[in-house]
Motif scaffolding. Structure first.
Motif, mmCIF file in Angstrom:
data_model
loop_
_atom_site.group_PDB
_atom_site.id
_atom_site.type_symbol
_atom_site.label_atom_id
_atom_site.label_comp_id
_atom_site.label_asym_id
_atom_site.label_seq_id
_atom_site.Cartn_x
_atom_site.Cartn_y
_atom_site.Cartn_z
ATOM 1 N N SER A 125 5.533 -13.273 2.330
ATOM 2 C CA SER A 125 6.109 -13.207 3.670
ATOM 3 C C SER A 125 5.039 -12.728 4.656
ATOM 4 O O SER A 125 4.327 -11.749 4.386
ATOM 5 C CB SER A 125 7.276 -12.228 3.640
ATOM 6 N N HIS A 126 4.930 -13.443 5.769
ATOM 7 C CA HIS A 126 3.976 -13.081 6.808
ATOM 8 C C HIS A 126 2.538 -13.063 6.287
ATOM 9 O O HIS A 126 1.678 -12.396 6.852
ATOM 10 C CB HIS A 126 4.347 -11.702 7.397
ATOM 11 N N ASN A 127 2.335 -13.721 5.181
ATOM 12 C CA ASN A 127 1.012 -13.756 4.522
ATOM 13 C C ASN A 127 0.455 -12.339 4.289
ATOM 14 O O ASN A 127 -0.742 -12.092 4.378
ATOM 15 C CB ASN A 127 0.021 -14.584 5.349
ATOM 16 N N MET A 128 1.364 -11.409 3.976
ATOM 17 C CA MET A 128 0.956 -10.003 3.835
ATOM 18 C C MET A 128 0.075 -9.778 2.596
ATOM 19 O O MET A 128 -0.743 -8.867 2.568
ATOM 20 C CB MET A 128 2.187 -9.082 3.718
ATOM 21 N N GLN A 129 0.311 -10.557 1.553
ATOM 22 C CA GLN A 129 -0.467 -10.438 0.301
ATOM 23 C C GLN A 129 -0.491 -9.003 -0.212
ATOM 24 O O GLN A 129 -1.518 -8.492 -0.626
ATOM 25 C CB GLN A 129 -1.891 -10.962 0.521
ATOM 26 N N GLN A 130 0.698 -8.387 -0.152
ATOM 27 C CA GLN A 130 0.798 -6.989 -0.561
ATOM 28 C C GLN A 130 1.456 -6.874 -1.927
ATOM 29 O O GLN A 130 2.381 -6.087 -2.124
ATOM 30 C CB GLN A 130 1.633 -6.212 0.455
ATOM 31 N N VAL A 131 1.041 -7.723 -2.854
ATOM 32 C CA VAL A 131 1.521 -7.583 -4.231
ATOM 33 C C VAL A 131 0.360 -7.020 -5.043
ATOM 34 O O VAL A 131 -0.731 -7.592 -5.045
ATOM 35 C CB VAL A 131 1.988 -8.935 -4.815
ATOM 36 N N TYR A 132 0.598 -5.904 -5.687
ATOM 37 C CA TYR A 132 -0.444 -5.240 -6.488
ATOM 38 C C TYR A 132 -0.031 -5.312 -7.959
ATOM 39 O O TYR A 132 1.166 -5.349 -8.268
ATOM 40 C CB TYR A 132 -0.600 -3.779 -6.052
ATOM 41 N N TYR A 133 -1.028 -5.309 -8.832
ATOM 42 C CA TYR A 133 -0.746 -5.534 -10.251
ATOM 43 C C TYR A 133 -1.271 -4.399 -11.124
ATOM 44 O O TYR A 133 -2.321 -3.824 -10.842
ATOM 45 C CB TYR A 133 -1.411 -6.836 -10.717
ATOM 46 N N ILE A 134 -0.530 -4.125 -12.181
ATOM 47 C CA ILE A 134 -1.011 -3.202 -13.211
ATOM 48 C C ILE A 134 -0.881 -3.960 -14.531
ATOM 49 O O ILE A 134 0.183 -4.525 -14.813
ATOM 50 C CB ILE A 134 -0.130 -1.928 -13.295
ATOM 51 N N ILE A 209 2.631 -6.945 -17.462
ATOM 52 C CA ILE A 209 2.130 -6.975 -16.083
ATOM 53 C C ILE A 209 3.225 -6.396 -15.185
ATOM 54 O O ILE A 209 4.363 -6.876 -15.187
ATOM 55 C CB ILE A 209 1.772 -8.409 -15.627
ATOM 56 N N ILE A 210 2.855 -5.353 -14.460
ATOM 57 C CA ILE A 210 3.800 -4.729 -13.523
ATOM 58 C C ILE A 210 3.310 -5.054 -12.116
ATOM 59 O O ILE A 210 2.110 -5.007 -11.840
ATOM 60 C CB ILE A 210 3.812 -3.195 -13.719
ATOM 61 N N THR A 211 4.249 -5.393 -11.234
ATOM 62 C CA THR A 211 3.851 -5.583 -9.829
ATOM 63 C C THR A 211 4.434 -4.445 -9.005
ATOM 64 O O THR A 211 5.499 -3.922 -9.311
ATOM 65 C CB THR A 211 4.380 -6.912 -9.250
ATOM 66 N N TYR A 212 3.718 -4.085 -7.958
ATOM 67 C CA TYR A 212 4.271 -3.128 -6.997
ATOM 68 C C TYR A 212 3.856 -3.514 -5.586
ATOM 69 O O TYR A 212 2.860 -4.228 -5.393
ATOM 70 C CB TYR A 212 3.905 -1.686 -7.340
ATOM 71 N N SER A 213 4.639 -3.064 -4.627
ATOM 72 C CA SER A 213 4.441 -3.440 -3.229
ATOM 73 C C SER A 213 4.927 -2.303 -2.334
ATOM 74 O O SER A 213 5.630 -1.410 -2.815
ATOM 75 C CB SER A 213 5.270 -4.695 -2.909
ATOM 76 N N PRO A 214 4.629 -2.353 -1.036
ATOM 77 C CA PRO A 214 5.125 -1.312 -0.134
ATOM 78 C C PRO A 214 6.656 -1.233 -0.175
ATOM 79 O O PRO A 214 7.335 -2.258 -0.086
ATOM 80 C CB PRO A 214 4.656 -1.773 1.245
ATOM 81 N N SER A 215 7.193 -0.015 -0.295
ATOM 82 C CA SER A 215 8.639 0.175 -0.491
ATOM 83 C C SER A 215 9.474 -0.396 0.651
ATOM 84 O O SER A 215 10.532 -0.950 0.431
ATOM 85 C CB SER A 215 8.986 1.653 -0.580
ATOM 86 N N MET A 216 8.995 -0.227 1.872
ATOM 87 C CA MET A 216 9.858 -0.591 2.998
ATOM 88 C C MET A 216 9.710 -2.063 3.407
ATOM 89 O O MET A 216 10.330 -2.501 4.359
ATOM 90 C CB MET A 216 9.539 0.297 4.210
ATOM 91 N N GLY A 217 8.885 -2.802 2.684
ATOM 92 C CA GLY A 217 8.693 -4.214 3.044
ATOM 93 C C GLY A 217 10.007 -4.979 2.961
ATOM 94 O O GLY A 217 10.721 -4.847 1.975
ATOM 95 N N PRO A 218 10.332 -5.788 3.987
ATOM 96 C CA PRO A 218 11.619 -6.497 3.979
ATOM 97 C C PRO A 218 11.724 -7.505 2.838
ATOM 98 O O PRO A 218 12.814 -7.877 2.434
ATOM 99 C CB PRO A 218 11.656 -7.194 5.343
ATOM 100 N N THR A 219 10.595 -7.971 2.335
ATOM 101 C CA THR A 219 10.653 -8.984 1.284
ATOM 102 C C THR A 219 9.910 -8.500 0.044
ATOM 103 O O THR A 219 9.411 -9.305 -0.743
ATOM 104 C CB THR A 219 10.010 -10.301 1.772
ATOM 105 N N THR A 220 9.861 -7.188 -0.125
ATOM 106 C CA THR A 220 9.094 -6.554 -1.190
ATOM 107 C C THR A 220 9.256 -7.234 -2.544
ATOM 108 O O THR A 220 8.286 -7.629 -3.169
ATOM 109 C CB THR A 220 9.514 -5.072 -1.264
ATOM 110 N N CYS A 221 10.491 -7.374 -3.003
ATOM 111 C CA CYS A 221 10.706 -7.930 -4.349
ATOM 112 C C CYS A 221 10.523 -9.440 -4.373
ATOM 113 O O CYS A 221 10.086 -9.991 -5.378
ATOM 114 C CB CYS A 221 12.088 -7.566 -4.873
ATOM 115 N N LEU A 222 10.861 -10.097 -3.258
ATOM 116 C CA LEU A 222 10.735 -11.564 -3.235
ATOM 117 C C LEU A 222 9.285 -11.989 -3.430
ATOM 118 O O LEU A 222 8.989 -12.890 -4.211
ATOM 119 C CB LEU A 222 11.215 -12.114 -1.885
ATOM 120 N N ASP A 223 8.373 -11.347 -2.722
ATOM 121 C CA ASP A 223 6.952 -11.709 -2.833
ATOM 122 C C ASP A 223 6.487 -11.589 -4.285
ATOM 123 O O ASP A 223 5.800 -12.467 -4.815
ATOM 124 C CB ASP A 223 6.081 -10.804 -1.943
#
Ligand SMILES: Cc1cc2nc3c(=O)[nH]c(=O)nc-3n(C[C@H](O)[C@H](O)[C@H](O)COP(=O)(O)O)c2cc1C
Length: 298
Positions: A125-134, A209-223
């Motif tokens: 969403s919004h090309n945020m590219q805020q998906v991080y991986y462990i 593989i675990i993903t994490y993203s900013p908590s308040m992102g409106p599309t956090t889980c979708l991304d």
């Protein structure tokens, strides 16, 4: 990728950047005295989402940008339909299965890297590219995550005993799940198998593989869901199998103390969990799916 501007000498004034920029960051003007046309990158509202579409559509390569890599050399973008036909793609999609039986074999790092590379190109969403991986491969750490998921299942089993109160307070959809006797029986069974030392959570997968993203992102889980789905198909193409692990995702969302050892920053939350390994099962038939539920409107 940061857009810097337009090289006026190269620019053919075709207006592709003006027409295709999703954030309307390009302006065209004509000098009243000279009649010279100018196309400018004029992002007054700071709306540029760095999607790079302007660079992709410019026939004269006039857009100046800070490049992070040479993705623009990717020739297939000209004609995506030529890469793989629909029939082949649907075969790939239909052949994917959630894998819950794995060989006792570590995955070479280059394979995990290949999966992550495919995830990297997922839309966000919004090309945020805020998906991080462990990526977790250490058995002790996998064990720790497993206990967290089991703790969650035990918690559910405990609160199910108070069905009277649950009926009063829980939202309808959660109530339906938690008060369903078959769900309770399933969870009892999982705990029993866990006590018999079976890995009912991660199915003895060698990597998670675990993903994490900013908590308040409106599309956090979708991304993350889209990125992980890319990863599932990439894994399949490399001979690996995957399975989403919703129980672990929910446990990590609930038990935030784990964020510390997982080194997840304070403003972030876990958005998905995927197991990966070499499949030890071969499917002979593809399970059917329900017919598509669609409203053609009109
Ligand atoms: C969001 C999500 C969560 C899931 N959680 C689990 C899980 O915790 N454990 C598990 O074994 N499978 C889990 N699955 C796998 C589903 O059970 C599986 O996708 C479904 O049964 C269809 O089978 P298929 O993936 O082989 O087509 C999950 C799938 C999704 C999409």
């Amino acid at each position: 990728m940061k857009i810097i501007g337009v090289d006026q000498d190269k620019c053919s004034k075709c207006l592709n950047c003006v027409n295709y920029c999703p954030a309307s960051c390009y302006k065209n003007s004509t000098d009243v005295n000279t009649g010279i046309k100018t196309i400018e990158f004029n992002d007054v509202y700071n709306w540029c989402i760095s999607c790079g579409h302007c660079v992709s559509v410019c026939p004269s390569n006039a857009i100046e940008y800070e490049n992070i890599e040479s993705t623009y050399e990717f020739e297939y973008v000209n004609n995506p339909a030529s890469i793989v036909n629909y029939e082949t793609l649907v075969k790939i999609i239909r052949a994917r299965r959630s894998i819950r039986h794995f060989k006792n074999k570590m995955i070479p790092k280059k394979e995990i890297k290949a999966i992550l590379e495919a995830m990297r190109y997922a839309p966000t969403s919004h090309n945020m590219q805020q998906v991080y991986y462990i990526v977790i491969t250490e058995p002790e750490k996998i064990e720790k995550l497993k206990y967290e998921a089991i703790k969650l299942i035990n918690f559910y089993r405990k609160i199910m005993k108070y069905s009277f109160f649950l009926k009063l307070f829980l939202p309808k959809n959660v109530k339906e799940i938690l008060l369903d006797p078959s769900i309770k029986a399933g969870m009892d069974d999982m705990i029993k198998q866990f006590e018999e030392r079976q890995d009912v959570i991660f199915h003895s997968a060698p990597a998670i593989i675990i993903t994490y993203s900013p908590s308040m992102g409106p599309t956090t889980c979708l991304d993350s869901a889209i990125a992980l789905t890319h990863g599932m198909f990439a894994a399949q193409a490399r001979g690996l199998g995957t399975c989403w692990i919703g129980f672990s995702h929910e446990a990590l969302r609930r038990y935030k103390a784990n964020n510390k050892w997982l080194k997840i920053p304070k403003n972030m939350e876990v958005t998905g969990v995927l197991i990966v390994g070499f499949p030890e099962v071969q499917y002979l038939r593809a399970p059917p799916r329900n017919p598509v539920k669609v409203q053609w409107n009109p």
